[in-house]
Design a protein around this motif. Structure first.
Motif, PDB file in Angstrom:
ATOM      1  N   ALA A   1     -14.090  55.606  45.801  1.00 28.01           N
ATOM      2  CA  ALA A   1     -12.365  55.745  46.086  1.00 28.01           C
ATOM      3  C   ALA A   1     -12.221  55.730  44.539  1.00 28.01           C
ATOM      4  O   ALA A   1     -12.844  55.073  43.420  1.00 28.01           O
ATOM      5  N   VAL A   2     -12.234  57.146  43.930  1.00 29.62           N
ATOM      6  CA  VAL A   2     -11.105  56.592  42.538  1.00 29.62           C
ATOM      7  C   VAL A   2     -10.142  56.067  42.244  1.00 29.62           C
ATOM      8  O   VAL A   2      -9.394  56.458  43.591  1.00 29.62           O
ATOM      9  N   GLU A   3      -9.618  56.052  41.517  1.00 25.40           N
ATOM     10  CA  GLU A   3      -8.664  55.620  40.977  1.00 25.40           C
ATOM     11  C   GLU A   3      -7.375  56.448  39.964  1.00 25.40           C
ATOM     12  O   GLU A   3      -8.570  56.846  39.141  1.00 25.40           O
ATOM     13  N   GLY A   4      -6.531  56.281  40.002  1.00 26.17           N
ATOM     14  CA  GLY A   4      -6.070  57.032  39.221  1.00 26.17           C
ATOM     15  C   GLY A   4      -4.485  57.019  39.296  1.00 26.17           C
ATOM     16  O   GLY A   4      -3.796  56.160  40.023  1.00 26.17           O
TER      17      GLY A   4
ATOM     18  N   LEU B   1      15.799  52.263  37.137  1.00 19.42           N
ATOM     19  CA  LEU B   1      14.904  51.306  37.272  1.00 19.42           C
ATOM     20  C   LEU B   1      13.794  52.564  37.128  1.00 19.42           C
ATOM     21  O   LEU B   1      13.735  53.875  37.628  1.00 19.42           O
ATOM     22  N   GLU B   2      13.079  52.560  35.960  1.00 17.73           N
ATOM     23  CA  GLU B   2      12.286  52.986  35.977  1.00 17.73           C
ATOM     24  C   GLU B   2      10.403  52.156  36.847  1.00 17.73           C
ATOM     25  O   GLU B   2      10.203  51.666  35.971  1.00 17.73           O
ATOM     26  N   LEU B   3       9.521  53.333  37.305  1.00 14.63           N
ATOM     27  CA  LEU B   3       8.073  53.278  38.196  1.00 14.63           C
ATOM     28  C   LEU B   3       7.316  54.070  37.540  1.00 14.63           C
ATOM     29  O   LEU B   3       7.103  55.061  37.230  1.00 14.63           O
ATOM     30  N   ASP B   4       5.684  53.254  38.329  1.00 15.76           N
ATOM     31  CA  ASP B   4       4.739  53.891  38.177  1.00 15.76           C
ATOM     32  C   ASP B   4       3.835  53.854  39.106  1.00 15.76           C
ATOM     33  O   ASP B   4       4.428  52.574  40.068  1.00 15.76           O
ATOM     34  N   LEU B   5       3.914  55.258  39.401  1.00 16.89           N
ATOM     35  CA  LEU B   5       2.950  55.689  40.772  1.00 16.89           C
ATOM     36  C   LEU B   5       1.778  55.196  40.883  1.00 16.89           C
ATOM     37  O   LEU B   5       0.779  55.688  39.940  1.00 16.89           O
ATOM     38  N   LEU B   6       1.126  54.317  41.271  1.00 14.81           N
ATOM     39  CA  LEU B   6      -0.519  54.181  40.843  1.00 14.81           C
ATOM     40  C   LEU B   6      -1.239  53.940  41.993  1.00 14.81           C
ATOM     41  O   LEU B   6      -0.869  54.016  43.346  1.00 14.81           O
ATOM     42  N   TYR B   7      -2.461  55.277  42.596  1.00 13.33           N
ATOM     43  CA  TYR B   7      -3.308  55.059  43.639  1.00 13.33           C
ATOM     44  C   TYR B   7      -4.960  55.284  43.649  1.00 13.33           C
ATOM     45  O   TYR B   7      -5.110  55.304  42.577  1.00 13.33           O
ATOM     46  N   ARG B   8      -5.023  55.019  44.347  1.00  8.09           N
ATOM     47  CA  ARG B   8      -6.597  55.092  44.591  1.00  8.09           C
ATOM     48  C   ARG B   8      -7.396  56.499  46.095  1.00  8.09           C
ATOM     49  O   ARG B   8      -6.294  56.191  46.715  1.00  8.09           O
ATOM     50  N   ALA B   9      -8.034  57.134  45.334  1.00  6.19           N
ATOM     51  CA  ALA B   9      -8.219  57.923  46.657  1.00  6.19           C
ATOM     52  C   ALA B   9      -9.289  58.350  47.240  1.00  6.19           C
ATOM     53  O   ALA B   9     -10.638  57.856  46.440  1.00  6.19           O
ATOM     54  N   ARG B  10      -9.785  58.925  48.491  1.00  7.34           N
ATOM     55  CA  ARG B  10     -11.014  59.049  48.786  1.00  7.34           C
ATOM     56  C   ARG B  10     -10.820  59.993  50.222  1.00  7.34           C
ATOM     57  O   ARG B  10      -9.800  60.608  50.517  1.00  7.34           O
TER      58      ARG B  10
ATOM     59  N   SER C   1      -7.095  60.689  52.176  1.00 10.08           N
ATOM     60  CA  SER C   1      -6.766  58.945  51.690  1.00 10.08           C
ATOM     61  C   SER C   1      -6.623  58.364  51.035  1.00 10.08           C
ATOM     62  O   SER C   1      -7.344  58.641  49.920  1.00 10.08           O
ATOM     63  N   LEU C   2      -5.389  58.013  51.033  1.00  6.55           N
ATOM     64  CA  LEU C   2      -4.509  57.762  49.864  1.00  6.55           C
ATOM     65  C   LEU C   2      -4.011  56.519  50.014  1.00  6.55           C
ATOM     66  O   LEU C   2      -3.244  56.347  50.836  1.00  6.55           O
ATOM     67  N   GLN C   3      -4.333  55.670  49.226  1.00  7.12           N
ATOM     68  CA  GLN C   3      -2.959  54.579  49.186  1.00  7.12           C
ATOM     69  C   GLN C   3      -2.638  54.191  47.730  1.00  7.12           C
ATOM     70  O   GLN C   3      -3.141  54.289  46.483  1.00  7.12           O
ATOM     71  N   VAL C   4      -1.024  53.704  47.644  1.00  8.13           N
ATOM     72  CA  VAL C   4      -0.176  54.271  47.274  1.00  8.13           C
ATOM     73  C   VAL C   4       0.158  52.688  46.591  1.00  8.13           C
ATOM     74  O   VAL C   4       1.058  51.959  47.009  1.00  8.13           O
ATOM     75  N   GLN C   5       0.531  52.754  45.092  1.00  9.66           N
ATOM     76  CA  GLN C   5       0.828  51.169  45.065  1.00  9.66           C
ATOM     77  C   GLN C   5       2.233  51.416  43.997  1.00  9.66           C
ATOM     78  O   GLN C   5       2.483  51.992  42.797  1.00  9.66           O
ATOM     79  N   ILE C   6       3.575  51.010  43.854  1.00 12.29           N
ATOM     80  CA  ILE C   6       4.724  51.026  43.239  1.00 12.29           C
ATOM     81  C   ILE C   6       4.681  50.094  42.240  1.00 12.29           C
ATOM     82  O   ILE C   6       5.265  49.124  43.273  1.00 12.29           O
TER      83      ILE C   6
END
Length: 791
Positions: free
Chosen positions: A61-64, A80-89, A159-164
């Protein structure tokens, strides 16, 4: 390709590069104009804009980092200012969908960012107004992460794992608080109570949480102080002891949410409380039974008042202040003093009036005083029953008497036994007839006086009735205008109790008891008595053979008109009386049936049997006249006479002889036939052996001819063939003729000879006999013999 965070998953190549081998990837060809997937490069590229992609499904999986988002609240500073991080495969099998959904834009990572921002905004729009989303985003962001991951797989094939994350740090999280042995004082007690507290502080307003930053230790101190102050001002010791985990916990939770947590953007997820309450003699529920003995004005007797109390603790603080250590003893002392004070100087009649059902004098006053006393110590009187031991009050609920006695009748020589049971109630105990019983000592005499009155009433009524009427017409009478004895006694006793003692519709049961006469009747009726009578028919003894009849005698009852006769007959025992009855009955039957011709006595069909039975029933009247009893015959039949027995014996002998002769003749014929068959079989067996030997020789000769190459037309060879055929035909088994066993005919003849109807003997009837059921004796004239002869 520089800057593309998804380059390890997806990138575009030209057609020549796509044809080169690549380990761990798959080449996907997509027509940008139509969006169609091609398995290989098409021959014609007219009106097609083909894109070639290498898609890797086996790579890690790659992170972005996704787009930056902003949630605006109701005012300028609520943001609220938010950042979205993800790991994709790319999952295996999803290569085509990933290439088609992300590869046709300017760059795959930019396409993914635009998709993430769009789907997040759609999700937040579904959750309510911007103010609601802003205040509740701490509980929504986990759901938003799950939603984006699910949609990415279904729409993009990724396949995406998202973190806010909040820009510059993590989102505010819940805080867990534990406080042990927090000392508090209830508002109505000086005693120190230690409580333990466990709480979870959830985020309700993220912006408020960030504005009011506080460490877990800060929250621990704030929470402990707020709880201590709340209990000291608003909670009593009783509530703290018995409602800590129910009502008090709910009140405290509302108070903490409203005055402490809500301004700081928090709320209680759960709250657990426990307390160490100092030991006390108080019990939450108490049931007490206590009897008080009181004096009565104007009497040396005392009465006993039974109390039953049900108490519930309402205020533990009041009870602690009262200083009571023995609650049970304290209550008994108060009941003694209160009851004696209320009943002081009351007469027996006053007590009856005060405690009568429906009155509230004595019981109401005692309850009111007791309720005031227990309320002062923190208890509530849930139930109180006061039961004074006043005998007349029990008469209202019901009373019962039983008595048995032997009473004289109109005939002074005969007595009857009577049992009486009375159940009833006296609704008004203040009628004039009962005045003398409204006294502690005289009240106990009422039952004896009731029994005495009932006994006198029975004695008067029975003395005027004859024994015959009492015994024979107890329930009802068949005589015109005469009433049953039971109805007479029931009406007399009911009237005496109602008029003399104020009974209201008493239930009265009167039954006769056993006496010598009733025991004698029951003993006579208890079983059947066998009777055998031998009758010498018309013509005298010795000239006609006797006929023996058997039956059973059943004693039914005392005859309707036979009471005086039955009572006047005296015997030493029941067996002596039965013997005398059977003797008289036997003589009467012999006298009656001796006048009937022999051929009628020796009946052979049911019609004659019933006619003879009718004649026999006429003898029952003799027992009615002589003994006063009603009888009946059951199971009437006659035995075979001497002549019938001899005929049957001779017939059996003749049948036996004929059967033996037939058996002997059949045996002889069968033996002769067997000898003939044996001889025939012996001859045939020898012939078969000779033919078999000849056939063997001919077959050997035929083989020799064949070895020598003989011609088929050779005369000798043909002669051998013909002889072989003849022998084979003779040796074939012939059908054996079926024959009947001669013994079968003999058995049939024997069976037919055993039918004895031609001799006048009905074997089924003689074996089973004729049985008749119980019948009422037929009333015929006294000269039963003449009547029977005519029949």
């Amino acid at each position: 390709m520089q800057g593309n965070s998804l380059a390890k998953i997806l990138y575009q190549v030209d057609s020549k590069k796509a044809a080169e081998p690549c380990e761990g990837c798959r080449v996907v060809i997509v027509d940008k104009l139509s969006g169609r997937i091609h398995e290989k490069k098409p021959l014609l590229s007219f009106r097609k804009e083909l894109r070639y992609f290498r898609v890797f499904s086996r790579s890690l999986a790659v992170e972005g980092k996704g787009p930056r988002c902003e949630i605006q609240g109701g005012s300028f500073d609520q943001r609220l200012e938010l950042d979205l991080l993800y790991r994709a495969r790319c999952p295996a099998g999803e290569e085509e969908r990933v290439a088609k959904s992300l590869g046709l834009g300017s760059r795959p990572d930019l396409e993914l960012n635009r998709w993430l921002q769009k789907r997040l905004e759609e999700f937040l729009a579904e959750q309510g107004t911007p103010e609601e989303v802003y205040s509740g985003f701490s509980r929504l962001h986990r759901e938003a992460e799950r939603r984006l991951s699910q949609l990415a797989l279904s729409e993009l094939g990724l396949s995406l794992q998202v973190q806010i994350q909040r820009r510059g740090g993590e989102m505010p999280e819940r805080v867990d608080i534990q406080i042990q042995d927090l000392g508090v004082h209830a508002k109505d007690s000086d005693e120190l109570v230690k409580i333990s507290l466990e709480a979870q502080l959830e985020v309700s307003d993220s912006a408020a949480v960030l504005r009011h930053a506080a460490t877990p230790e800060d929250w621990r101190q704030r929470l402990g102080e707020t709880v201590r102050r709340f209990i000291a001002t608003q909670v009593g010791l009783h509530e703290l002891t018995y409602e800590l985990r129910t009502g008090l916990r709910r009140r405290l939770q509302l108070h903490l949410d409203e005055f402490l947590l809500e301004p700081a953007g928090r709320r209680l997820g759960f709250l657990r409380l426990a307390a160490e309450i100092p030991a006390s003699s108080a019990v939450e529920h108490l049931r007490l039974e206590h009897a008080v003995v009181c004096d009565i004005r104007g009497s040396i007797h005392q009465i006993r008042v039974q109390h039953v109390l049900q108490l519930k603790l309402q205020d533990l603080g009041k009870f602690r202040v009262s200083g009571i250590e023995d609650l049970d003893g304290w209550l008994r002392e108060r009941l003694d003093a209160t009851t004696r004070g209320v009943l002081f100087e009351k007469s027996f009649r006053d007590l009856l009036v005060d405690f009568a059902p429906g009155e509230s004098g004595g019981p109401g006053q005692l309850r009111s005083l007791t309720e005031t006393q227990v309320d002062r110590i923190g208890y509530a009187l849930q139930q109180m029953t006061v039961i004074p031991d006043l005998e007349p009050l029990k008469w209202k609920d019901g009373l019962s008497i039983e008595l048995e006695g032997v009473f004289a009748t109109l005939d002074s020589r005969v007595e009857v036994g009577i049992g009486l049971v009375v159940d009833g109630r006296i609704p008004d105990i203040f009628i004039p007839h009962l005045d003398r019983y409204l006294d502690p000592q005289a009240a106990k005499e009422l039952m004896e006086d009731i029994k005495k009155k009932a006994t006198e009433t029975l004695a008067v009524q029975l003395h005027g009735l004859s024994p015959e009427r009492i015994y024979m017409r107890w329930f009802r009478s068949d005589r015109p205008g005469e009433e049953g004895v039971l109805d007479i006694l029931h009406r007399a006793v009911s009237s005496a109790l109602t008029e003399g003692f104020g009974f209201a519709q008493p239930r009265i049961v009167i039954k006769p008891l056993e006496t010598e006469l009733t025991q004698r009747v029951e003993a006579l009726m208890s079983r059947l008595y066998p009777l055998t009578v031998t009758v010498y028919p018309l013509g005298g003894k010795g000239q006609r053979e006797p006929v023996t009849l058997t039956t059973n005698v059943e004693i039914l009852r005392v005859h309707l008109d036979g009471w005086h006769v039955f009572r006047s007959r005296q015997f030493e025992s029941i067996s002596e009386e039965i013997d005398e009855i059977l003797r008289v009955l036997r003589e009467e039957i012999e006298a009656t049936l001796s006048t009937i011709p022999s051929e009628f006595l020796q009946y052979v069909d049911r019609g004659d049997h019933l006619t003879l039975r009718q004649v026999l029933d006429t003898t029952c009247e003799t027992i009615s006249r002589s003994f006063g009893l009603e009888i009946a015959f059951t199971g009437f039949q006659r035995q075979k006479t001497i002549t019938e027995t001899q005929k049957i014996l001779l017939l059996e002998q003749e049948v036996g002889k004929e059967t033996q002769l037939q058996l002997d003749a059949g045996e002889k014929r069968r033996n002769a036939r067997l000898r003939q068959l044996e001889q025939q079989l012996t001859t045939e067996e020898q012939l078969s052996q000779d033919l078999a030997q000849e056939l063997k020789l001919l077959l050997d000769r035929k083989k020799e001819f064949l070895k020598d190459g003989v011609e088929p037309e050779d005369e000798e060879y043909q002669a051998i063939q013909e002889r072989i055929a003849e022998i084979r035909a003779d040796l074939s088994p012939a059908e054996i003729e079926k024959r009947h066993d001669p013994l079968d005919h003999l058995n049939e003849k024997q069976r037919s000879s055993l039918r004895l109807e031609e001799y006048g003997v009905d074997k089924s009837r003689s074996a089973a006999g004729l049985t008749t059921g119980r019948r009422k004796p037929i009333a015929l004239p006294a000269s039963g013999g003449n009547g029977g002869g005519g029949a």
